[in-house]
Design an enzyme around this catalytic site. Sequence first.
Site, mmCIF file in Angstrom:
data_model
loop_
_atom_site.group_PDB
_atom_site.id
_atom_site.type_symbol
_atom_site.label_atom_id
_atom_site.label_comp_id
_atom_site.label_asym_id
_atom_site.label_seq_id
_atom_site.Cartn_x
_atom_site.Cartn_y
_atom_site.Cartn_z
ATOM 1 N N GLU A 8 0.812 -1.214 0.000
ATOM 2 C CA GLU A 8 0.000 0.000 0.000
ATOM 3 C C GLU A 8 0.842 1.260 0.000
ATOM 4 O O GLU A 8 0.582 2.191 -0.740
ATOM 5 C CB GLU A 8 -0.861 0.026 1.269
ATOM 6 C CG GLU A 8 -2.257 -0.446 1.064
ATOM 7 C CD GLU A 8 -3.021 -0.416 2.383
ATOM 8 O OE1 GLU A 8 -3.886 -1.283 2.524
ATOM 9 O OE2 GLU A 8 -2.770 0.432 3.245
ATOM 10 N N ILE A 57 -4.335 -5.325 17.004
ATOM 11 C CA ILE A 57 -4.622 -4.873 18.365
ATOM 12 C C ILE A 57 -4.617 -6.059 19.312
ATOM 13 O O ILE A 57 -4.005 -6.022 20.366
ATOM 14 C CB ILE A 57 -5.973 -4.117 18.403
ATOM 15 C CG1 ILE A 57 -5.820 -2.751 17.735
ATOM 16 C CG2 ILE A 57 -6.474 -3.974 19.843
ATOM 17 C CD1 ILE A 57 -7.102 -1.981 17.556
ATOM 18 N N ASN A 92 -8.033 2.815 14.126
ATOM 19 C CA ASN A 92 -7.982 3.426 12.800
ATOM 20 C C ASN A 92 -9.038 2.776 11.906
ATOM 21 O O ASN A 92 -10.128 3.287 11.763
ATOM 22 C CB ASN A 92 -6.584 3.281 12.196
ATOM 23 C CG ASN A 92 -5.543 4.077 12.983
ATOM 24 O OD1 ASN A 92 -5.852 5.125 13.534
ATOM 25 N ND2 ASN A 92 -4.330 3.580 13.049
#
Lengths: 526, 526
Positions: free
Chosen positions: A294, A364, A384
Amino acid sequence: MPKKRIECEKLRAKVMSAEAAAKLITSGSAVGMSGFTGSGYPKAVPLALAARIDKEHAAGNPFRLRVWTGASTGPELDGALARSDGIEFRLPYNSDPIAREKINRGEMEYFDMHLSQVAPMAWQGFLGPLDTAVIELSGIRPDGSLIPSSSVGNNKTWLDRASRVILEVNRWQNPALEGMHDIYYGTALPPDRVPIPLVHPDDRIGEPYFRCDPDKIVAIVETDAPDRNLPFAPPDQNAGAIAGHLLEFFHHEVAKGRLPASLLPLQSGVGNIANAVLGALIDGPFENMTAYTEVIQDGMIDLMKAGKLRMASATAFSLSPEAARGLNANMEQFRDRMILRPQEISNHPELIRRLGCVAMNGLIEADIYGAVNSTHIMGSRIHNGIGGSGDFARNAYVSIFMTPSTAKGGKISAIVPQASHVDHITQDVQVLVTEQGLADLRGLSPKQRAELIIAKCAHPDYRPALADYYRRARQTSYGQQSPSLPGEALYYRRARQTSYGQQSPSLPGEALSWHQRFIETGTMRI
Amino acid sequence: MPKKRIECEKLRAKVMSAEAAAKLITSGSAVGMSGFTGSGYPKAVPLALAARIDKEHAAGNPFRLRVWTGASTGPELDGALARSDGIEFRLPYNSDPIAREKINRGEMEYFDMHLSQVAPMAWQGFLGPLDTAVIELSGIRPDGSLIPSSSVGNNKTWLDRASRVILEVNRWQNPALEGMHDIYYGTALPPDRVPIPLVHPDDRIGEPYFRCDPDKIVAIVETDAPDRNLPFAPPDQNAGAIAGHLLEFFHHEVAKGRLPASLLPLQSGVGNIANAVLGALIDGPFENMTAYTEVIQDGMIDLMKAGKLRMASATAFSLSPEAARGLNANMEQFRDRMILRPQEISNHPELIRRLGCVAMNGLIEADIYGAVNSTHIMGSRIHNGIGGSGDFARNAYVSIFMTPSTAKGGKISAIVPQASHVDHITQDVQVLVTEQGLADLRGLSPKQRAELIIAKCAHPDYRPALADYYRRARQTSYGQQSPSLPGEALYYRRARQTSYGQQSPSLPGEALSWHQRFIETGTMRI
């Protein structure tokens, strides 16, 4: 003498102030902005828009927008508009702290999407019409074609779909960006889709410029403002240990003949663990590597400088100020080794699976079976967003997730009995790495995965409690309650849905108790 | 005079009894069997193998296998081998009740996989070597090429990868199957993968036969035994209501211009709801439809007979005895309108996304945010497996999940506060349908999804409790505790991970209490 950034005379007539351009945007409309991981987002119009919204609100007039972007942007966009309470709906990704708080207070709706799906879903039409595109460029050519900026994101789609287009031409962006982009114009809606003709990370399949109907362009704003480049924290001991485990895994896979000596195209998230892994690859034995990812972050630039990374394909830059300065000063040296593409292409499942990316993403929390929560702290608070992690993890050649085994000074275990929210199902999580060790979960059943994750990845402080939970979940499940096999007839009866089982032993009354304890006491420790 | 099924003289010399063939399989080895949804699985060798295992076990000798297939098989394979305690590890799918009980008692390891990924993962090598393939065929041609049976599944890969091959040639299979198959030999491991040249569901991109090195063939067994064809329950009132809601949705999408008048290639799970939907399409206005799916079931044959479905591409048949008889009697009429492919191709993400399938799958439970559990009852007890649902749901043009709103006479709500296991994340669940109504979740934030799912899909008996849970989750979350916005500085501090938020409000201490209550009391009702 520096080259003019707006070389098309006809379009020069549309240059105006950011304030004048912002007046063209109406309350309630959907605005498609450029921007991906803090690169290439418009920097003047959103600020002017926020000022206008403040005035309208002060006058008692409602003014809110639906804001679509590539991914995260910068404080001048998400921060400013959120602070002015100007965003009623946001997609597909956010990492701005003000917007995050608004979302987590229930004051802004946020649709957290697979980044590969934004453009096709916009074309499908159910996101509603796109009224205005606001796109940062690095220049406009004499023929009116548009030179992209430091990110591509969804800009092609916003330019094509929007009724009206506002352009920001940012003189701060390096003019050597020109030619680095590859904008593929071959996408379509079904039944007219065809194979995407990309078979190597360095294939160019499109054009270096955006096309845009000049009649749709209603304003051009000239800017000279830097991208939001945040410094990275230097890799700490945990990041170094994670990188070490991962390099050992790559060694082993190459030795077993399961990965080529140059590995396969790397996808890497951002952050200090990702940078530590890329940093460790500098001293590793793997040559001639490529990246299909990305974002191009500091570690990739360093790998290129070291001669280890042949090229990188991405949709945006995500650099520290230091790395951005270094790249800008030496752009000519790097530009032929980098390609920026639309995020629909950088993250396309077809291409990720074809190329066989080695996907490395953060998380997470993961549970003992390896389901991964990438987005929701304690199951409810968005951090996010899923971003491109699902595009890569589902389709990668090998899908790796990395995390320190604890957070908040040891008060949170990254390995929990059950994930409080799931973004990546167990099937899409093949390798899990913490500073404690690496669990290669490929080809294993859930119980085999649980034993490995607890033993290899959990922090020693939490390992006994995880092992205890798992042991009790196994003990109290159906099989143990009925130790002797009943007659065959029973097997062919309809499944006894009243029972629970030992495929993935769990205790629903306790599975999320670690999260509840943290919310109540500030720690997962008992 | 009926044609000989084994036309290759050299291979005829390898014909032997199932018992003799079963002796060639050794304990501890990995065996790749044919079979997909009860079609085309070997029927004699596994039974002989089970008898042999029983004898070995009676003599005190261990004998267990690793069993790989396409998907589910029949009682002569999974049932027999599980009953003999002969399977130590099973992939990628199971629906056999004896094997299911063994798995849920913790006596058999089961790796439940995305069906598109089985073949590539076998090639990647980390599943271990494949010792023996046992493949059902409908015939062998003079040149030694193999005519597939009523399913293709992973047979090409097993034939290529196995050290030794045992073939079953089943005279029961209709010889008119010949020519219906399309075996694509263009797959590879990265970095050598290329685009798969399929752009319409009816494209043929391969060969009608399997290739196999004749020197690897160690045994051929002749059989004459039917596939496991189970009758379908006739659609009940709930299935009819679900089908009605879905047809109304299709109408609406066509009217809005978001689906073509012939829809897009249909993917449909099996079962009475799927059949009700396909049945309802017979009376609908959509003409010239196609299917790109895993299995061809009764409803698709009916749609073809009605002239509504132009063609169907799948990897297997899954028919009731009545439909199988009807198809066998009229195979010539249907065979040019059906294509059976390897499951790597029928379920390939590249192709599902390119074609833009309309995916329709069942579920066990969905939560208020639309995360779907397709596999684990009460979070721990495996029912069947994820199968191809992830391949289709992630990549579909529109991903639909369907279920009655309650199970077990109302004691289980299919809509729960939080899914006890997640197979399909919220981003991959775009439309949710129960007999109560249809929730179009596309483009919505989690909270918008929750309100719609509770209002449209939940059973009225459970709706108040769901609404109450959601209301309390919103009330006690961070935003409500701190009603005034603190200063901007706070926003830019590191996210307050101690708080939880309102992106997807939840109460971890209560989120799985409905499951716990069901386990303890036999009902989710309070």
